[in-house]
Design a protein around this motif. Structure first.
Motif, PDB file in Angstrom:
ATOM      1  N   GLY A 121       0.785  -1.216   0.000  1.00  0.00           N
ATOM      2  CA  GLY A 121       0.000   0.000   0.000  1.00  0.00           C
ATOM      3  C   GLY A 121       0.824   1.277   0.000  1.00  0.00           C
ATOM      4  O   GLY A 121       2.035   1.283   0.287  1.00  0.00           O
ATOM      5  N   LYS A 122       0.151   2.339  -0.312  1.00  0.00           N
ATOM      6  CA  LYS A 122       0.719   3.693  -0.326  1.00  0.00           C
ATOM      7  C   LYS A 122       1.358   4.020   1.025  1.00  0.00           C
ATOM      8  O   LYS A 122       0.846   3.690   2.082  1.00  0.00           O
ATOM      9  CB  LYS A 122      -0.403   4.679  -0.641  1.00  0.00           C
ATOM     10  N   GLY A 123       2.525   4.666   0.966  1.00  0.00           N
ATOM     11  CA  GLY A 123       3.195   5.141   2.174  1.00  0.00           C
ATOM     12  C   GLY A 123       4.314   4.256   2.668  1.00  0.00           C
ATOM     13  O   GLY A 123       5.061   4.672   3.570  1.00  0.00           O
ATOM     14  N   ASN A 124       4.470   3.057   2.110  1.00  0.00           N
ATOM     15  CA  ASN A 124       5.579   2.194   2.510  1.00  0.00           C
ATOM     16  C   ASN A 124       6.863   2.685   1.849  1.00  0.00           C
ATOM     17  O   ASN A 124       6.953   2.774   0.629  1.00  0.00           O
ATOM     18  CB  ASN A 124       5.295   0.742   2.116  1.00  0.00           C
ATOM     19  N   SER A 142       3.049  -0.568 -10.522  1.00  0.00           N
ATOM     20  CA  SER A 142       2.798   0.493  -9.551  1.00  0.00           C
ATOM     21  C   SER A 142       1.983   1.595 -10.210  1.00  0.00           C
ATOM     22  O   SER A 142       2.318   2.049 -11.308  1.00  0.00           O
ATOM     23  CB  SER A 142       4.108   1.058  -9.005  1.00  0.00           C
ATOM     24  N   ALA A 143       0.910   2.003  -9.525  1.00  0.00           N
ATOM     25  CA  ALA A 143       0.026   3.038 -10.055  1.00  0.00           C
ATOM     26  C   ALA A 143      -0.188   4.117  -9.005  1.00  0.00           C
ATOM     27  O   ALA A 143      -0.066   3.862  -7.801  1.00  0.00           O
ATOM     28  CB  ALA A 143      -1.322   2.425 -10.455  1.00  0.00           C
ATOM     29  N   PRO A 144      -0.505   5.341  -9.417  1.00  0.00           N
ATOM     30  CA  PRO A 144      -0.826   6.392  -8.446  1.00  0.00           C
ATOM     31  C   PRO A 144      -1.966   5.960  -7.527  1.00  0.00           C
ATOM     32  O   PRO A 144      -2.894   5.259  -7.950  1.00  0.00           O
ATOM     33  CB  PRO A 144      -1.233   7.578  -9.335  1.00  0.00           C
ATOM     34  N   ALA A 145      -1.897   6.390  -6.258  1.00  0.00           N
ATOM     35  CA  ALA A 145      -2.883   5.985  -5.251  1.00  0.00           C
ATOM     36  C   ALA A 145      -3.358   7.196  -4.464  1.00  0.00           C
ATOM     37  O   ALA A 145      -2.581   8.121  -4.204  1.00  0.00           O
ATOM     38  CB  ALA A 145      -2.281   4.944  -4.315  1.00  0.00           C
ATOM     39  N   HIS A 146      -4.615   7.177  -4.078  1.00  0.00           N
ATOM     40  CA  HIS A 146      -5.202   8.283  -3.325  1.00  0.00           C
ATOM     41  C   HIS A 146      -5.561   7.898  -1.896  1.00  0.00           C
ATOM     42  O   HIS A 146      -5.947   8.745  -1.106  1.00  0.00           O
ATOM     43  CB  HIS A 146      -6.476   8.769  -4.031  1.00  0.00           C
ATOM     44  N   ASN A 147      -5.457   6.610  -1.568  1.00  0.00           N
ATOM     45  CA  ASN A 147      -5.866   6.121  -0.260  1.00  0.00           C
ATOM     46  C   ASN A 147      -4.848   5.084   0.210  1.00  0.00           C
ATOM     47  O   ASN A 147      -4.065   4.563  -0.576  1.00  0.00           O
ATOM     48  CB  ASN A 147      -7.264   5.493  -0.343  1.00  0.00           C
ATOM     49  N   VAL A 148      -4.884   4.778   1.504  1.00  0.00           N
ATOM     50  CA  VAL A 148      -3.973   3.779   2.069  1.00  0.00           C
ATOM     51  C   VAL A 148      -4.744   2.485   2.307  1.00  0.00           C
ATOM     52  O   VAL A 148      -5.750   2.479   3.025  1.00  0.00           O
ATOM     53  CB  VAL A 148      -3.358   4.263   3.399  1.00  0.00           C
ATOM     54  N   TYR A 149      -4.285   1.414   1.676  1.00  0.00           N
ATOM     55  CA  TYR A 149      -4.819   0.079   1.933  1.00  0.00           C
ATOM     56  C   TYR A 149      -3.690  -0.781   2.489  1.00  0.00           C
ATOM     57  O   TYR A 149      -2.517  -0.588   2.149  1.00  0.00           O
ATOM     58  CB  TYR A 149      -5.384  -0.536   0.657  1.00  0.00           C
ATOM     59  N   SER A 202      -7.392  -2.194  -3.452  1.00  0.00           N
ATOM     60  CA  SER A 202      -6.415  -1.232  -3.932  1.00  0.00           C
ATOM     61  C   SER A 202      -7.153   0.028  -4.354  1.00  0.00           C
ATOM     62  O   SER A 202      -8.389   0.051  -4.411  1.00  0.00           O
ATOM     63  CB  SER A 202      -5.626  -1.803  -5.115  1.00  0.00           C
ATOM     64  N   CYS A 203      -6.391   1.070  -4.683  1.00  0.00           N
ATOM     65  CA  CYS A 203      -7.018   2.300  -5.157  1.00  0.00           C
ATOM     66  C   CYS A 203      -7.496   2.161  -6.599  1.00  0.00           C
ATOM     67  O   CYS A 203      -8.645   2.446  -6.913  1.00  0.00           O
ATOM     68  CB  CYS A 203      -6.039   3.460  -5.047  1.00  0.00           C
ATOM     69  N   GLN A 204      -6.589   1.754  -7.489  1.00  0.00           N
ATOM     70  CA  GLN A 204      -6.985   1.593  -8.888  1.00  0.00           C
ATOM     71  C   GLN A 204      -6.363   0.370  -9.549  1.00  0.00           C
ATOM     72  O   GLN A 204      -6.852  -0.078 -10.588  1.00  0.00           O
ATOM     73  CB  GLN A 204      -6.640   2.847  -9.698  1.00  0.00           C
ATOM     74  N   LEU A 205      -5.327  -0.186  -8.961  1.00  0.00           N
ATOM     75  CA  LEU A 205      -4.633  -1.307  -9.575  1.00  0.00           C
ATOM     76  C   LEU A 205      -5.478  -2.579  -9.521  1.00  0.00           C
ATOM     77  O   LEU A 205      -6.054  -2.912  -8.479  1.00  0.00           O
ATOM     78  CB  LEU A 205      -3.301  -1.532  -8.855  1.00  0.00           C
ATOM     79  N   VAL A 206      -5.581  -3.270 -10.652  1.00  0.00           N
ATOM     80  CA  VAL A 206      -6.216  -4.582 -10.733  1.00  0.00           C
ATOM     81  C   VAL A 206      -5.198  -5.520 -11.372  1.00  0.00           C
ATOM     82  O   VAL A 206      -4.553  -5.170 -12.357  1.00  0.00           O
ATOM     83  CB  VAL A 206      -7.505  -4.534 -11.577  1.00  0.00           C
ATOM     84  N   MET A 207      -5.056  -6.734 -10.820  1.00  0.00           N
ATOM     85  CA  MET A 207      -3.964  -7.590 -11.254  1.00  0.00           C
ATOM     86  C   MET A 207      -4.358  -9.061 -11.121  1.00  0.00           C
ATOM     87  O   MET A 207      -5.042  -9.445 -10.164  1.00  0.00           O
ATOM     88  CB  MET A 207      -2.719  -7.292 -10.404  1.00  0.00           C
ATOM     89  N   GLY A 208      -3.961  -9.877 -12.086  1.00  0.00           N
ATOM     90  CA  GLY A 208      -4.276 -11.290 -12.030  1.00  0.00           C
ATOM     91  C   GLY A 208      -3.446 -12.089 -13.012  1.00  0.00           C
ATOM     92  O   GLY A 208      -2.535 -11.566 -13.656  1.00  0.00           O
ATOM     93  N   MET A 209      -3.772 -13.371 -13.121  1.00  0.00           N
ATOM     94  CA  MET A 209      -2.989 -14.298 -13.927  1.00  0.00           C
ATOM     95  C   MET A 209      -3.920 -15.205 -14.724  1.00  0.00           C
ATOM     96  O   MET A 209      -4.962 -15.629 -14.222  1.00  0.00           O
ATOM     97  CB  MET A 209      -2.089 -15.145 -13.011  1.00  0.00           C
ATOM     98  N   THR A 210      -3.547 -15.498 -15.956  1.00  0.00           N
ATOM     99  CA  THR A 210      -4.319 -16.394 -16.812  1.00  0.00           C
ATOM    100  C   THR A 210      -3.421 -17.522 -17.309  1.00  0.00           C
ATOM    101  O   THR A 210      -2.323 -17.268 -17.813  1.00  0.00           O
ATOM    102  CB  THR A 210      -4.913 -15.640 -18.014  1.00  0.00           C
ATOM    103  N   THR A 211      -3.915 -18.750 -17.161  1.00  0.00           N
ATOM    104  CA  THR A 211      -3.187 -19.928 -17.611  1.00  0.00           C
ATOM    105  C   THR A 211      -4.009 -20.654 -18.667  1.00  0.00           C
ATOM    106  O   THR A 211      -5.196 -20.937 -18.443  1.00  0.00           O
ATOM    107  CB  THR A 211      -2.910 -20.884 -16.442  1.00  0.00           C
ATOM    108  N   LEU A 212      -3.405 -20.939 -19.808  1.00  0.00           N
ATOM    109  CA  LEU A 212      -4.096 -21.649 -20.869  1.00  0.00           C
ATOM    110  C   LEU A 212      -4.025 -23.155 -20.640  1.00  0.00           C
ATOM    111  O   LEU A 212      -3.002 -23.677 -20.168  1.00  0.00           O
ATOM    112  CB  LEU A 212      -3.510 -21.302 -22.229  1.00  0.00           C
TER     113      LEU A 212
END
Length: 276
Positions: free
Chosen positions: A105-108, A128-135, A172-182
């Motif tokens: 999260g933001k601030g580390n 890494s994306a800009p953040a407006h809040n702390v999670y 998260s604030c705006q980041l979305v992340m995942g993995m796809t396996t065929l």
């Protein structure tokens, strides 16, 4: 730090192979001990790779981001695609097995990346994306990322999607992340294609044999282009571009998005009849 400027779709349609690769392909993410970081003007996402033989601190030139340290006004998602290791976040050690993820999260201020065995190093892929809040910083194991099956063998696109950072899971604030396996025998990802007018996306392709590669298709629906992408390489996908791929063998990819919203289903579907 490498800097990638945003490209207009009409400009992209005029680029040759080398120019497309220069602007949209990231070839060297996991070379050397130092962090390889790429700053993009697509929603100001930073893409990075770290393959540490010893402890490596992830820091950035403050002149690039206008902040004293990387996560002063940012958040980060990390997925390990290599050997076992650990990440030290503000002095707290977090073990990272293959395909484990971590939201920071933001601030580390301090983040130190390490491998358990230099002969079998971890490979940390980060966004890494800009953040407006702390999670809160939170780990996501491969088992924690609930699988969702999509596609069908008859279309050669049967695949399993796992969400790591998303509104219904790790926040998260705006980041979305995942993995796809065929699945074995499937080669297509994200086909039928779509675009995201409200978000950009980045793809990291991995888990490929040395002789294999992926044809990553990009561009507007009526002006498609392709990039040849090999093991451990990443692609920038602007909001105006489709993003789909077909491999010469099996592969896995990590997807990450940043922009106006976090709705996974917010896609601009494109009829197959319009692809050129």
């Amino acid at each position: 730090m490498d800097i990638r400027h945003a490209i207009h779709p009409e400009h992209a349609a005029l680029l040759d192979t080398d120019e497309l690769r220069e602007h949209f392909l990231i070839e060297q993410l996991f070379s050397g001990d130092a962090p390889n970081l790429i700053y993009t003007f697509y929603d100001r996402l930073i893409i990075g790779g770290i393959k540490p033989s010893g402890p490596v601190e992830c820091a950035v030139d403050s002149a690039v981001i206008g902040a004293d340290y990387l996560l002063e006004r940012r958040e980060m998602g990390v997925i390990n695609i290599g050997g076992p290791g650990s990440i030290l976040v503000e002095g707290k050690k977090i073990a990272m097995a293959d395909r484990d993820g971590l939201y920071i999260g933001k601030g580390n201020r301090t983040m130190v990346f390490a491998s358990d065995d230099a002969a079998n190093p971890a490979r940390y892929y980060l966004l890494s994306a800009p953040a407006h809040n702390v999670y809160p910083t939170e780990k996501i194991t491969f088992a924690d990322a609930a699988p969702v099956e999509m596609g069908e063998m008859e279309k050669s696109n049967k695949r399993t999607i796992r969400k790591y950072i998303h509104p219904d899971g790790v926040k998260s604030c705006q980041l979305v992340m995942g993995m796809t396996t065929l699945e074995p025998g499937s080669v297509w990802n994200t086909m039928p294609p779509h675009s995201h007018q409200r978000r950009m996306e980045a793809y990291l392709y991995f888990n490929m044999k040395e002789e294999d590669f992926v044809f990553h298709f990009m561009g507007e629906a009526d002006q498609t282009r392709h990039l040849v992408v090999r093991e451990g390489q990443a692609v920038l996908s602007p909001s105006w571009s489709i993003h789909a791929g077909a491999g010469t063998g099996s592969y896995t990819f990590i997807w990450g998005m940043a922009g106006e919203n976090q709705a996974f289903t917010d896609m601009d579907h494109i009829p197959m009849s319009e692809i050129r």
